[in-house]
Enzyme design. Sequence first.
Site, PDB file in Angstrom:
ATOM      1  N   ASP A  32       0.848  -1.199   0.000  1.00 28.65           N
ATOM      2  CA  ASP A  32       0.000   0.000   0.000  1.00 28.65           C
ATOM      3  C   ASP A  32       0.882   1.247   0.000  1.00 28.65           C
ATOM      4  OD1 ASP A  32      -3.253   0.133   1.038  1.00 28.65           O
ATOM      5  OD2 ASP A  32      -2.129   1.995   0.852  1.00 28.65           O
ATOM      6  N   LEU A  72      -6.337  -4.542  -5.295  1.00 27.73           N
ATOM      7  CA  LEU A  72      -7.339  -3.601  -4.777  1.00 27.73           C
ATOM      8  C   LEU A  72      -6.835  -2.159  -4.759  1.00 27.73           C
ATOM      9  CD1 LEU A  72      -8.614  -6.316  -3.812  1.00 27.73           C
ATOM     10  CD2 LEU A  72      -9.251  -5.157  -1.699  1.00 27.73           C
ATOM     11  N   ARG A 105       4.683 -13.741 -14.460  1.00 26.90           N
ATOM     12  CA  ARG A 105       6.041 -14.205 -14.157  1.00 26.90           C
ATOM     13  C   ARG A 105       6.035 -15.341 -13.132  1.00 26.90           C
ATOM     14  NH1 ARG A 105       8.093  -9.643 -12.133  1.00 26.90           N
ATOM     15  NH2 ARG A 105       8.188  -8.717 -14.197  1.00 26.90           N
ATOM     16  N   TYR A 144     -11.787   7.298 -12.920  1.00 28.02           N
ATOM     17  CA  TYR A 144     -12.022   6.051 -12.174  1.00 28.02           C
ATOM     18  C   TYR A 144     -12.705   5.022 -13.061  1.00 28.02           C
ATOM     19  CZ  TYR A 144     -13.689   3.103  -8.281  1.00 28.02           C
ATOM     20  OH  TYR A 144     -13.950   2.058  -7.423  1.00 28.02           O
ATOM     21  N   THR A 174     -20.031  -0.813  -1.217  1.00 29.98           N
ATOM     22  CA  THR A 174     -19.804  -1.610  -0.009  1.00 29.98           C
ATOM     23  C   THR A 174     -19.454  -0.677   1.138  1.00 29.98           C
ATOM     24  OG1 THR A 174     -19.064  -3.444  -1.392  1.00 29.98           O
ATOM     25  CG2 THR A 174     -18.414  -3.509   0.921  1.00 29.98           C
TER      26      THR A 174
HETATM   27  P1  NAD Z   1      -9.840   2.525  -0.043  1.00 26.65           P
HETATM   28  O1  NAD Z   1      -9.560   3.873  -0.599  1.00 26.65           O
HETATM   29  O2  NAD Z   1     -10.132   2.387   1.398  1.00 26.65           O
HETATM   30  O3  NAD Z   1      -8.656   1.516  -0.376  1.00 26.65           O
HETATM   31  C1  NAD Z   1      -7.787   1.674  -1.465  1.00 26.65           C
HETATM   32  C2  NAD Z   1      -6.377   1.342  -0.991  1.00 26.65           C
HETATM   33  O4  NAD Z   1      -5.477   1.440  -2.098  1.00 26.65           O
HETATM   34  C3  NAD Z   1      -5.877   2.336   0.060  1.00 26.65           C
HETATM   35  O5  NAD Z   1      -5.260   1.642   1.116  1.00 26.65           O
HETATM   36  C4  NAD Z   1      -4.879   3.192  -0.709  1.00 26.65           C
HETATM   37  O6  NAD Z   1      -3.893   3.763   0.126  1.00 26.65           O
HETATM   38  C5  NAD Z   1      -4.341   2.191  -1.708  1.00 26.65           C
HETATM   39  N1  NAD Z   1      -3.784   2.816  -2.891  1.00 26.65           N
HETATM   40  C6  NAD Z   1      -4.334   3.793  -3.661  1.00 26.65           C
HETATM   41  N2  NAD Z   1      -3.498   4.107  -4.675  1.00 26.65           N
HETATM   42  C7  NAD Z   1      -2.416   3.292  -4.550  1.00 26.65           C
HETATM   43  C8  NAD Z   1      -1.207   3.146  -5.283  1.00 26.65           C
HETATM   44  N3  NAD Z   1      -0.956   3.900  -6.363  1.00 26.65           N
HETATM   45  N4  NAD Z   1      -0.301   2.226  -4.863  1.00 26.65           N
HETATM   46  C9  NAD Z   1      -0.533   1.468  -3.766  1.00 26.65           C
HETATM   47  N5  NAD Z   1      -1.655   1.570  -3.023  1.00 26.65           N
HETATM   48  C10 NAD Z   1      -2.593   2.479  -3.427  1.00 26.65           C
HETATM   49  O7  NAD Z   1     -11.043   1.938  -0.913  1.00 26.65           O
HETATM   50  P2  NAD Z   1     -11.833   0.562  -0.787  1.00 26.65           P
HETATM   51  O8  NAD Z   1     -13.262   0.891  -0.646  1.00 26.65           O
HETATM   52  O9  NAD Z   1     -11.196  -0.311   0.199  1.00 26.65           O
HETATM   53  O10 NAD Z   1     -11.632  -0.028  -2.251  1.00 26.65           O
HETATM   54  C11 NAD Z   1     -10.704  -1.069  -2.519  1.00 26.65           C
HETATM   55  C12 NAD Z   1     -10.823  -1.476  -3.976  1.00 26.65           C
HETATM   56  O11 NAD Z   1     -12.140  -1.956  -4.233  1.00 26.65           O
HETATM   57  C13 NAD Z   1     -10.566  -0.340  -4.958  1.00 26.65           C
HETATM   58  O12 NAD Z   1      -9.859  -0.842  -6.060  1.00 26.65           O
HETATM   59  C14 NAD Z   1     -11.954   0.080  -5.374  1.00 26.65           C
HETATM   60  O13 NAD Z   1     -11.967   0.634  -6.655  1.00 26.65           O
HETATM   61  C15 NAD Z   1     -12.705  -1.242  -5.317  1.00 26.65           C
HETATM   62  N6  NAD Z   1     -14.138  -1.014  -5.105  1.00 26.65           N
HETATM   63  C16 NAD Z   1     -14.607  -0.632  -3.890  1.00 26.65           C
HETATM   64  C17 NAD Z   1     -15.963  -0.397  -3.740  1.00 26.65           C
HETATM   65  C18 NAD Z   1     -16.559   0.016  -2.417  1.00 26.65           C
HETATM   66  O14 NAD Z   1     -17.746   0.309  -2.370  1.00 26.65           O
HETATM   67  N7  NAD Z   1     -15.834   0.034  -1.325  1.00 26.65           N
HETATM   68  C19 NAD Z   1     -16.840  -0.526  -4.827  1.00 26.65           C
HETATM   69  C20 NAD Z   1     -16.304  -0.898  -6.051  1.00 26.65           C
HETATM   70  C21 NAD Z   1     -14.953  -1.155  -6.188  1.00 26.65           C
END
Ligand code: NAD
Length: 311
Positions: A32, A72, A105, A144, A174
């Site tokens: 992260d 994620l 890989r 996005y 979620t």
């Molecule tokens: P969140 O913002 O809490 O988590 C995203 C995580 O990714 C964070 O810990 C952030 O620091 C990390 N991150 C962001 N950019 C990064 C990078 N360049 N390198 C490394 N780490 C990076 O959001 P979430 O709700 O936990 O979502 C997690 C995943 O699920 C995301 O990909 C999101 O698009 C997908 N998603 C979530 C929902 C939802 O409702 N929560 C719905 C659809 C999709």
Amino acid sequence: MLRILVTGGAGFLGSHLCDRLIEAGHEVVCLDNFFTGRKANIVHRLGHPRFELMRWDVVDPFKIEVDRIYNLACPASPPHYQFNPIKTVKTSVMGAINALGLAKRVRARILQASTSEVYGDPAVHPQPESYWGHVNPVGRRACYDEGKRCAETLFFDYHRENGVDIRVARIFNTYGPRMLASDGRVVSNFIVQALRGEPITIYGDGSQTRSFCYVDDLVEGLIRLMEQTGVTGPVNLGNPEESTMRELADHVLRLTGSTSDLVFHPLPADDPRQRRPDIALAREALGWQPTVPLDEGLTRTIGYFRDLVGG
Ligand code: NAD
Ligand code: UDP
């Protein structure tokens, strides 16, 4: 026991996923860059013999020997992903390329956290996986939506061209504990506002709909999809129970006992009018469906935010 990489593992969903995977006896590497994730989400795992934390940005290549990759990493809330939209595209697209390159890989199975946003402002309701969507490619949400759509394309091209073992989950809204109080998404906004006695901010007239899935259900769906053979997806994961934002505000007010007023703000551009997953495929292929009703999930989430912000 599997060695599992979770990118974005310090975020809301990622940290719950890390917990579940460790509890199941696996070894977990959480990668992260802490853009929207927090150490607080994983601090209880630091020092665990099967947990490792890597501060890294998925835009840069990474190499780790693993059996599974859950990809994620990506900010998920509109204010966060619009904060630096170019970076959001890079995170989705270059992050997918780097994660897929690693999967190729080391021959790891890889799951992409895609989103209901690939359906945009949907003209088909509820949304089945066969619907190609209705996305504005030049709007504020495009960094996005299109970033995630391109990531799906990459997953399927790596699968077809290189035989990478892929899974694509289309996650619908979620919610649950560990969302940021300042996250900007509707559930956390309404709960924090209600607990603080501040006005509940409804965008538009509040007649737009979403379908909210509790985090534990969603994590169960992700793990089932990852471990199911013969299913690449995309598979919708979400709760088909649909609410208007007005109804959500009423639920939150009732469950918190708050007397906050409602205030109405302009609807952001391209805000989808309606959203509800068709989960027939997840039911059939994964034997999965949500088990936590909205009231119960909201009650648990309110408990978490009460500890965090009082009220
Ligand atoms: P969140 O913002 O809490 O988590 C995203 C995580 O990714 C964070 O810990 C952030 O620091 C990390 N991150 C962001 N950019 C990064 C990078 N360049 N390198 C490394 N780490 C990076 O959001 P979430 O709700 O936990 O979502 C997690 C995943 O699920 C995301 O990909 C999101 O698009 C997908 N998603 C979530 C929902 C939802 O409702 N929560 C719905 C659809 C999709
Ligand atoms: N929304 C709202 N008040 C808020 C935050 C969001 O009315 O304080 C609305 C928003 O306009 C959208 C819905 O709630 O129609 C869900 O917003 P969120 O950002 O949680 O998720 P997304 O739009 O990405 O589904």
